[in-house]
Design a protein around this motif. Structure first.
Motif, PDB file in Angstrom:
ATOM      1  N   ASP A  25       0.833  -1.201   0.000  1.00 46.76           N
ATOM      2  CA  ASP A  25       0.000   0.000   0.000  1.00 46.76           C
ATOM      3  C   ASP A  25       0.869   1.253   0.000  1.00 46.76           C
ATOM      4  N   GLY A  26       0.484   2.226  -0.825  1.00 49.22           N
ATOM      5  CA  GLY A  26       1.210   3.491  -0.857  1.00 49.22           C
ATOM      6  C   GLY A  26       2.482   3.453  -1.668  1.00 49.22           C
ATOM      7  N   VAL A  27       2.669   2.403  -2.481  1.00 47.58           N
ATOM      8  CA  VAL A  27       3.885   2.271  -3.292  1.00 47.58           C
ATOM      9  C   VAL A  27       3.481   2.115  -4.759  1.00 47.58           C
ATOM     10  N   ARG A  48       5.024   6.492  -0.603  1.00 45.94           N
ATOM     11  CA  ARG A  48       4.333   7.512   0.182  1.00 45.94           C
ATOM     12  C   ARG A  48       4.862   7.528   1.616  1.00 45.94           C
ATOM     13  N   ALA A  49       4.825   8.682   2.257  1.00 45.15           N
ATOM     14  CA  ALA A  49       5.276   8.807   3.645  1.00 45.15           C
ATOM     15  C   ALA A  49       4.608   7.757   4.522  1.00 45.15           C
ATOM     16  N   GLY A  50       5.416   7.031   5.287  1.00 45.00           N
ATOM     17  CA  GLY A  50       4.908   6.018   6.196  1.00 45.00           C
ATOM     18  C   GLY A  50       4.657   4.671   5.571  1.00 45.00           C
ATOM     19  N   GLU A  98       8.865  11.047   6.542  1.00 39.29           N
ATOM     20  CA  GLU A  98       7.688  11.914   6.402  1.00 39.29           C
ATOM     21  C   GLU A  98       7.633  12.626   5.058  1.00 39.29           C
ATOM     22  N   GLU A  99       8.771  12.766   4.376  1.00 38.42           N
ATOM     23  CA  GLU A  99       8.762  13.388   3.053  1.00 38.42           C
ATOM     24  C   GLU A  99       8.566  12.366   1.935  1.00 38.42           C
ATOM     25  N   GLY A 100       8.369  11.084   2.292  1.00 37.40           N
ATOM     26  CA  GLY A 100       8.262  10.041   1.291  1.00 37.40           C
ATOM     27  C   GLY A 100       9.632   9.698   0.720  1.00 37.40           C
ATOM     28  N   ALA A 101       9.648   8.894  -0.329  1.00 30.96           N
ATOM     29  CA  ALA A 101      10.917   8.503  -0.943  1.00 30.96           C
ATOM     30  C   ALA A 101      10.692   8.136  -2.403  1.00 30.96           C
TER      31      ALA A 101
END
Length: 233
Positions: A25-27, A48-50, A98-101
């Motif tokens: 999730d979030g990738v 995404r952050a987290g 927190e800034e994502g990657a």
């Protein structure tokens, strides 16, 4: 069939459709090169952050170079410029800060690879010495070796300036992403964000540098690679 010769400019990569990575999730990923036979891929991955992203797997090798933001792993921060190499083994996950990657990731199904496992933060990469590239023009081609296996497979950051005469020819597959600067190869101009996959045995060059260039390379010998020396002639 193995990955084919590929060149993608920043605008080409921006036009690629981002696809969710199944189970993460979030990738999202943009596939840059793919071997349709064994499933090996090189991808730009946005986390995404987290959210967590896989940095090691039992399914094959994982090489990850952080382009922006940061990943958190085992209490360490891997910011832009960091590099991780993981052979097949137990699964491992890194969490985006927190800034994502944004990362360049090679997921390779190749039992012939033999690079040692490493996890280098951006500060540790910065601290590595620049050494003269053995086959480069003296004073104009330098490298930082991030990892190297007994077969000669390696990952490195390159710093190049001036002109490299002749054409490069390697026995290894080469994933290359320009990090900064610009160069001309024939009628083409490679700027920051340009990605190239050169299969083993593919001539490329010569290069004329418009601005001092820095790039990251993943060099991996395919299973059927010969022992012929790599060269620039």
């Amino acid at each position: 069939m193995p990955k084919e010769l590929t060149r993608l400019y920043p605008e080409d990569i921006a036009r690629l459709d981002p696809t969710p990575m199944p189970g993460w999730d979030g990738v999202e990923q943009r596939l840059l090169a793919r071997d349709p036979d064994n499933g090996s891929v090189t991808a730009r991955v946005d986390v995404r952050a987290g959210a967590a992203v896989e940095t090691a797997s039992s399914e094959g090798w994982r090489e990850t170079f952080v382009l922006a933001g940061a990943l958190l792993l085992d209490g360490r921060s891997f910011a832009a410029g960091a590099y991780l190499c993981r052979p097949p083994g137990e699964g491992e996950q890194a969490v985006a800060a927190e800034e994502g990657a944004v990362v360049l990731q090679l997921r390779e199904v190749n039992g012939a690879l033999d690079k040692p496992a490493v996890a280098l933060t951006a500060e540790e990469v910065d601290a590595l010495p620049w050494t003269q590239k053995p086959d480069g023009t003296p004073g104009q081609a330098f490298e930082k070796i991030l990892t190297r296996g007994p077969s000669g497979s390696f990952a490195r950051v390159l710093r190049l300036d001036g002109v490299t005469p002749g054409v490069a020819l390697h026995t290894y597959d080469e994933d290359c992403l320009v990090l900064a600067g610009a160069c001309r190869v024939g009628d083409e101009t490679h700027v920051a964000g340009t990605y190239t996959f050169n299969p083993a045995g593919t001539p490329h060059g010569p290069f004329a540098f418009i601005e001092p260039l820095r790039c990251v390379e993943f060099a991996n010998h395919p299973p059927e690679a010969t022992t012929a020396a790599d060269s620039e002639t």
